[in-house]
Design a protein around this motif. Structure first.
Motif, short mmCIF file in Angstrom:
data_model
loop_
_atom_site.label_atom_id
_atom_site.label_comp_id
_atom_site.label_asym_id
_atom_site.label_seq_id
_atom_site.Cartn_x
_atom_site.Cartn_y
_atom_site.Cartn_z
N GLN A 53 -91.23 6.73 -47.40
CA GLN A 53 -92.30 5.75 -47.60
C GLN A 53 -91.72 4.55 -48.34
OE1 GLN A 53 -95.54 5.92 -46.57
NE2 GLN A 53 -95.16 7.83 -45.51
N ILE B 92 -92.60 1.50 -48.59
CA ILE B 92 -93.58 0.64 -49.27
C ILE B 92 -93.81 1.14 -50.70
CG2 ILE B 92 -95.99 -0.10 -49.31
CD1 ILE B 92 -95.96 -0.06 -46.28
N TYR B 93 -93.84 2.46 -50.85
CA TYR B 93 -94.07 3.06 -52.17
C TYR B 93 -92.78 3.48 -52.86
CZ TYR B 93 -98.72 3.19 -50.15
OH TYR B 93 -99.90 2.83 -49.54
N GLY B 94 -91.65 3.35 -52.13
CA GLY B 94 -90.35 3.61 -52.74
C GLY B 94 -90.03 5.06 -52.98
N ARG C 159 -90.55 14.84 -54.70
CA ARG C 159 -90.85 13.49 -54.22
C ARG C 159 -90.02 12.53 -55.07
NH1 ARG C 159 -96.40 12.30 -51.71
NH2 ARG C 159 -95.15 13.32 -50.11
N LYS D 87 -87.92 9.10 -56.26
CA LYS D 87 -87.85 7.64 -56.31
C LYS D 87 -86.47 7.23 -56.79
CE LYS D 87 -92.71 6.43 -56.71
NZ LYS D 87 -93.69 5.51 -57.33
#
Length: 268
Positions: free
Chosen positions: A187, A189-191, A228, A230
């Motif tokens: 994703q 867009i959300y990094g 998840r 980042k």
């Protein structure tokens, strides 16, 4: 008498061209008509020009019409609306080349299959190198070849497309201990991107920013089947029964790709 080359010959000659490249990805191209070679080209032969463009611009429109282009890598497509340089796919279409024979599809998630599809949609026949030559091209085109497995420490940028990318984690070239991981749910867009393994195999190394800070990988709590991740996060993968673990740091998140760093640790 002009020598007539077979399709296999022409595939091999395009590979010879791409081996002339001094930077990655290596790409070589050959244009032929009726078995005769009209031109060749390789990426970097002329400054900042792709191999297909090099070979095409050596010929006249009359020579190009109904010719066949052999290229070791899928032709590029426009990736920006305001892109100033014409993509190789568009150039091939405009040149009225009748067929393109491709070595390997571009693993870059922005281009993967897009050049191939665009040629087909514009009534250009597309074929592929034979399996043996595709494997040879794959190994020589990209700096590290196509990534199916990882061993030892390293850093790599890989595409995450469709259902994700699965990798075999092997401790070293000589040590065949291994397990599986999977990158998916990118994703940009959300990094974030998801790192998945078996249930209870993945832990987030909260607070750690470098591998050297982790003296005991299993000190971190809350094991799960995924993390998840980042940019800058570190995760630890250690399936039940494994005798080594994998440390993974997410370096960067791109539109269709990620860059990550990894290291293996034996468990005492």
């Amino acid at each position: 008498m002009i020598k007539s080359y077979s399709r296999k010959d022409l595939m091999k000659i395009s590979v010879e061209e791409h081996l002339k490249c001094t930077e990655f990805p290596r790409v070589g191209a050959v244009i032929e008509k009726d078995g005769a070679i009209l031109s060749t080209g390789f990426r970097g032969e002329y400054d900042k020009m792709h191999a297909e463009r090099v070979a095409i611009e050596k010929l006249t429109p009359e020579e190009l019409e109904n010719s066949t282009l052999y290229t070791t890598l899928e032709p590029c497509v426009s990736v920006k609306e305001d892109q100033k340089i014409e993509s190789c796919a568009d150039l091939i279409i405009r040149s009225r080349i009748k067929e393109t024979v491709i070595g390997v599809l571009d693993p870059n998630g922005t281009i993967y299959t897009q050049g191939y599809r665009k040629l087909l949609e514009n009534n250009i026949s597309v074929a592929f190198f034979n399996r043996k030559l595709r494997e040879a091209v794959e190994e020589e085109t990209f700096e590290f070849g196509e990534l199916h497995s990882i061993t030892g420490p390293g850093k790599r940028r890989i595409p995450i497309v469709h259902s994700g990318t699965s990798l075999t984690v092997q401790f070293s070239e000589n040590d065949k201990r291994s397990f599986q991981i999977r990158w998916t749910t990118l994703q940009p867009i959300y990094g974030f991107v998801d790192l998945i393994s078996t249930n209870g195999a993945v832990r987030v190394a909260s607070g750690a920013t470098e591998f050297m800070e982790i003296t005991d990988p299993l000190v971190f709590r809350f094991p799960s089947h995924f993390a998840r991740m980042k940019k800058g996060m570190i995760a630890i993968v250690c399936p039940v029964g494994a005798t080594f673990c994998l440390l993974v740091k997410l370096i960067e998140v791109y539109k269709n790709d990620i860059q990550f760093q990894w290291e293996m640790r034996n468990l005492n």
